[in-house]
Design an enzyme around this catalytic site. Structure first.
Site, PDB file in Angstrom:
ATOM      1  N   ASN A 188      -9.967  -0.216  -0.922  1.00 27.22           N
ATOM      2  CA  ASN A 188      -8.702  -0.021  -0.824  1.00 27.22           C
ATOM      3  C   ASN A 188      -8.025  -0.689  -2.183  1.00 27.22           C
ATOM      4  O   ASN A 188      -7.945  -2.210  -2.433  1.00 27.22           O
ATOM      5  CB  ASN A 188      -8.170  -1.015   0.432  1.00 27.22           C
TER       6      ASN A 188
ATOM      7  N   CYS B  52       0.897  -1.119   0.036  1.00 30.16           N
ATOM      8  CA  CYS B  52       0.063   0.056   0.130  1.00 30.16           C
ATOM      9  C   CYS B  52       0.911   1.315  -0.109  1.00 30.16           C
ATOM     10  O   CYS B  52       0.372   2.399  -0.310  1.00 30.16           O
ATOM     11  CB  CYS B  52      -0.904   0.220   1.070  1.00 30.16           C
TER      12      CYS B  52
ATOM     13  N   HIS C  40      -3.544   7.210   2.194  1.00 23.84           N
ATOM     14  CA  HIS C  40      -3.662   5.771   1.767  1.00 23.84           C
ATOM     15  C   HIS C  40      -5.381   5.529   1.976  1.00 23.84           C
ATOM     16  O   HIS C  40      -5.542   5.822   3.344  1.00 23.84           O
ATOM     17  CB  HIS C  40      -2.857   4.792   2.016  1.00 23.84           C
TER      18      HIS C  40
HETATM   19  N1  COA Z   1     -18.939  -8.311   8.090  1.00 26.77           N
HETATM   20  C1  COA Z   1     -19.496  -8.633   9.223  1.00 26.77           C
HETATM   21  N2  COA Z   1     -18.628  -8.858  10.461  1.00 26.77           N
HETATM   22  C2  COA Z   1     -17.489  -8.986  10.130  1.00 26.77           C
HETATM   23  C3  COA Z   1     -16.707  -8.976   8.995  1.00 26.77           C
HETATM   24  C4  COA Z   1     -17.719  -8.323   7.674  1.00 26.77           C
HETATM   25  N3  COA Z   1     -17.167  -8.293   6.503  1.00 26.77           N
HETATM   26  N4  COA Z   1     -15.583  -8.833   9.088  1.00 26.77           N
HETATM   27  C5  COA Z   1     -15.069  -9.001  10.238  1.00 26.77           C
HETATM   28  N5  COA Z   1     -16.264  -9.313  10.955  1.00 26.77           N
HETATM   29  C6  COA Z   1     -16.540  -9.518  12.221  1.00 26.77           C
HETATM   30  C7  COA Z   1     -15.399 -10.316  12.899  1.00 26.77           C
HETATM   31  O1  COA Z   1     -15.547 -11.888  12.466  1.00 26.77           O
HETATM   32  C8  COA Z   1     -15.308  -9.952  14.148  1.00 26.77           C
HETATM   33  O2  COA Z   1     -16.479 -10.830  14.755  1.00 26.77           O
HETATM   34  P1  COA Z   1     -16.363 -11.610  16.305  1.00 26.77           P
HETATM   35  O3  COA Z   1     -15.805 -10.545  17.171  1.00 26.77           O
HETATM   36  O4  COA Z   1     -17.395 -12.171  16.579  1.00 26.77           O
HETATM   37  O5  COA Z   1     -14.894 -12.574  16.226  1.00 26.77           O
HETATM   38  C9  COA Z   1     -16.019  -8.730  14.537  1.00 26.77           C
HETATM   39  O6  COA Z   1     -16.560  -8.429  13.251  1.00 26.77           O
HETATM   40  C10 COA Z   1     -14.722  -7.610  14.691  1.00 26.77           C
HETATM   41  O7  COA Z   1     -13.957  -7.907  13.718  1.00 26.77           O
HETATM   42  P2  COA Z   1     -12.555  -7.141  13.716  1.00 26.77           P
HETATM   43  O8  COA Z   1     -11.376  -7.735  12.858  1.00 26.77           O
HETATM   44  O9  COA Z   1     -12.014  -6.824  15.245  1.00 26.77           O
HETATM   45  O10 COA Z   1     -13.162  -5.703  13.407  1.00 26.77           O
HETATM   46  P3  COA Z   1     -12.332  -4.461  13.226  1.00 26.77           P
HETATM   47  O11 COA Z   1     -13.142  -3.511  13.587  1.00 26.77           O
HETATM   48  O12 COA Z   1     -10.984  -4.525  13.574  1.00 26.77           O
HETATM   49  O13 COA Z   1     -12.299  -4.253  11.413  1.00 26.77           O
HETATM   50  C11 COA Z   1     -10.684  -4.249   9.562  1.00 26.77           C
HETATM   51  C12 COA Z   1     -11.807  -5.110  10.703  1.00 26.77           C
HETATM   52  C13 COA Z   1     -10.064  -5.348   8.754  1.00 26.77           C
HETATM   53  C14 COA Z   1     -11.761  -3.186   8.827  1.00 26.77           C
HETATM   54  C15 COA Z   1      -9.972  -3.486  10.405  1.00 26.77           C
HETATM   55  O14 COA Z   1      -9.126  -4.209  11.360  1.00 26.77           O
HETATM   56  C16 COA Z   1      -8.927  -2.827   9.557  1.00 26.77           C
HETATM   57  O15 COA Z   1      -9.240  -1.764   8.757  1.00 26.77           O
HETATM   58  N6  COA Z   1      -7.573  -3.133   9.619  1.00 26.77           N
HETATM   59  C17 COA Z   1      -6.527  -2.562   9.229  1.00 26.77           C
HETATM   60  C18 COA Z   1      -6.394  -2.240   7.520  1.00 26.77           C
HETATM   61  C19 COA Z   1      -5.183  -1.835   6.961  1.00 26.77           C
HETATM   62  O16 COA Z   1      -4.867  -0.742   7.150  1.00 26.77           O
HETATM   63  N7  COA Z   1      -4.677  -2.420   6.164  1.00 26.77           N
HETATM   64  C20 COA Z   1      -3.232  -1.986   5.858  1.00 26.77           C
HETATM   65  C21 COA Z   1      -3.027  -1.585   4.483  1.00 26.77           C
HETATM   66  S1  COA Z   1      -3.653  -2.544   3.206  1.00 26.77           S
END
Ligand code: COA
Length: 342
Positions: free
Chosen positions: A292, A121, A262
């Site tokens: 993204n 990224c 980003h």
């Molecule tokens: N729809 C519904 N629920 C979802 C889901 C979706 N698409 N994806 C994950 N969940 C659930 C998970 O299973 C989890 O459930 P659980 O608590 O029963 O296990 C819950 O939602 C929370 O998941 P979590 O991973 O803690 O969510 P989050 O708030 O951290 O959001 C991301 C997930 C990926 C959006 C976030 O962590 C993120 O943006 N990370 C960084 C991405 C990034 O910057 N990457 C670097 C550059 S590529």
């Protein structure tokens, strides 16, 4: 301003044109609701994304070529004038040859040489620094920097944690020597930290795990991300580096016309913008339309804002990225040219 920003010939590199391409096919949150256990509400609240684009036929180079053609048209020059093409991507058409040389051939950039740059990224930010230094040495006059990724090629559309996040796009800029020393790339800060290799990667297909039936069965050719871990580091990393580049140039958020982060998650973008004391109106955000798109996010924003005549000559701009590696960084620049469609 630090003295080491201007190199031996006192040449400053400036972005003199920008262009982009996004595929027509839209994959909306409601489409994804039919594919995995998710909801439009969850995706919008947790990421800020409403839809993303999917390239149904073709490869990363096909999108990159269209972006480069758009750049050339906007500058009113032909492909034979290009000296170098750098393609930042994690989804090259093939491991080799370089996607950059495929693009070179397809656009007809007869005298150009080129190579791919892999920094996930942060690929565009890294590549813009490399390209601008080629201009600053005085050796090259026209360097194309592309950020292009067909993320749908490495996304598991049965994994709700990942398939909601990514999309396909390409965008590119032209770098030339600036006609005005106050305009162009003023400063950059780049970082890397290899500890990120354990939380965001694609394990299969490379020399570590060459492709076998087993690697495919285990879905090792798809992106893996520990989203929570990456999220925490990304918030701090992108905000810190954005603040650092302002401070070392004696600037505050008030001096900035646009912050171009980003686009991985709206909450990460907001955290960085808040730390810089920026109003949302100064932050380029299009994650809701594209998700993204990895190396393409930042030039895609620049291109949309420029072509809408919102990004203007003289504007002070900070670009900031965070991605796999970890890789992260920021660039301070003064926008060098108004949009005049050719
Ligand atoms: N729809 C519904 N629920 C979802 C889901 C979706 N698409 N994806 C994950 N969940 C659930 C998970 O299973 C989890 O459930 P659980 O608590 O029963 O296990 C819950 O939602 C929370 O998941 P979590 O991973 O803690 O969510 P989050 O708030 O951290 O959001 C991301 C997930 C990926 C959006 C976030 O962590 C993120 O943006 N990370 C960084 C991405 C990034 O910057 N990457 C670097 C550059 S590529």
């Amino acid at each position: 301003m630090n003295d080491n920003k201007i190199y031996n010939n006192n040449i400053r590199a400036a972005i003199t044109s920008v262009g982009h391409y996004v595929p027509n096919k839209i994959l909306s949150n409601s489409d994804l609701e039919k594919m995995v256990d998710t909801s439009d509400e969850w995706i919008r609240e947790r990421t800020g994304i409403s839809e993303r684009r999917i390239l149904e036929n073709g490869a990363t180079s096909d999108m990159a070529v269209k972006a480069v053609e758009n750049v050339l048209k906007n500058r009113g020059i032909g492909p034979e004038e290009i000296d170098v093409i750098i393609v930042a991507t994690v989804t090259p058409d093939m491991f080799f040859p370089p996607t950059a040389t495929i693009v070179q051939g397809k656009v007809g950039a007869k005298k150009a040489w080129g190579f791919d740059l892999s920094a996930a990224c942060s690929g565009f930010v890294y590549a813009l620094v490399v390209g601008s230094q080629m201009i600053e040495t005085g050796r090259y006059k026209k360097v194309i920097v592309v950020g292009a990724d067909k993320m749908s090629a490495i996304t598991d559309y049965t994994d709700r944690n990942l398939c909601v996040l990514f999309g396909d796009a390409a965008a590119a800029v032209l770098l030339e020597p600036s006609e005005d020393d106050k305009l162009g790339i003023l400063d950059h800060i780049l970082y890397a930290n290899g500890s990120g290799a354990s939380v965001l990667y694609m394990k299969g297909g490379g020399s570590l795990n060459p492709p076998t039936h087993e690697t495919v069965d285990k879905k090792m050719h798809y992106i893996y991300q520990d989203g929570k871990s990456v999220f925490k580091v990304a918030v701090v990393g992108m905000a810190d580096v954005s603040e650092e580049i302002l401070k070392r140039n004696n600037l505050t958020g008030d001096d900035i016309d646009y912050f171009v982060p980003h686009q991985a998650n709206l909450r990460i973008i907001d955290a960085a913008a808040n730390r810089m004391g920026l109003d949302r109106s100064k932050v380029m955000i299009n994650i809701e339309k594209y998700g993204n798109t990895t190396a393409a996010t930042i030039p895609l924003c620049l291109s949309e804002w420029w072509q809408a005549n919102k990004l203007k000559k003289g504007d002070t701009v900070v670009l900031a990225s965070f991605g796999a590696g970890y890789t992260w960084g920021a660039i301070l620049l003064t926008w060098a040219v108004d949009f005049k469609s050719k």
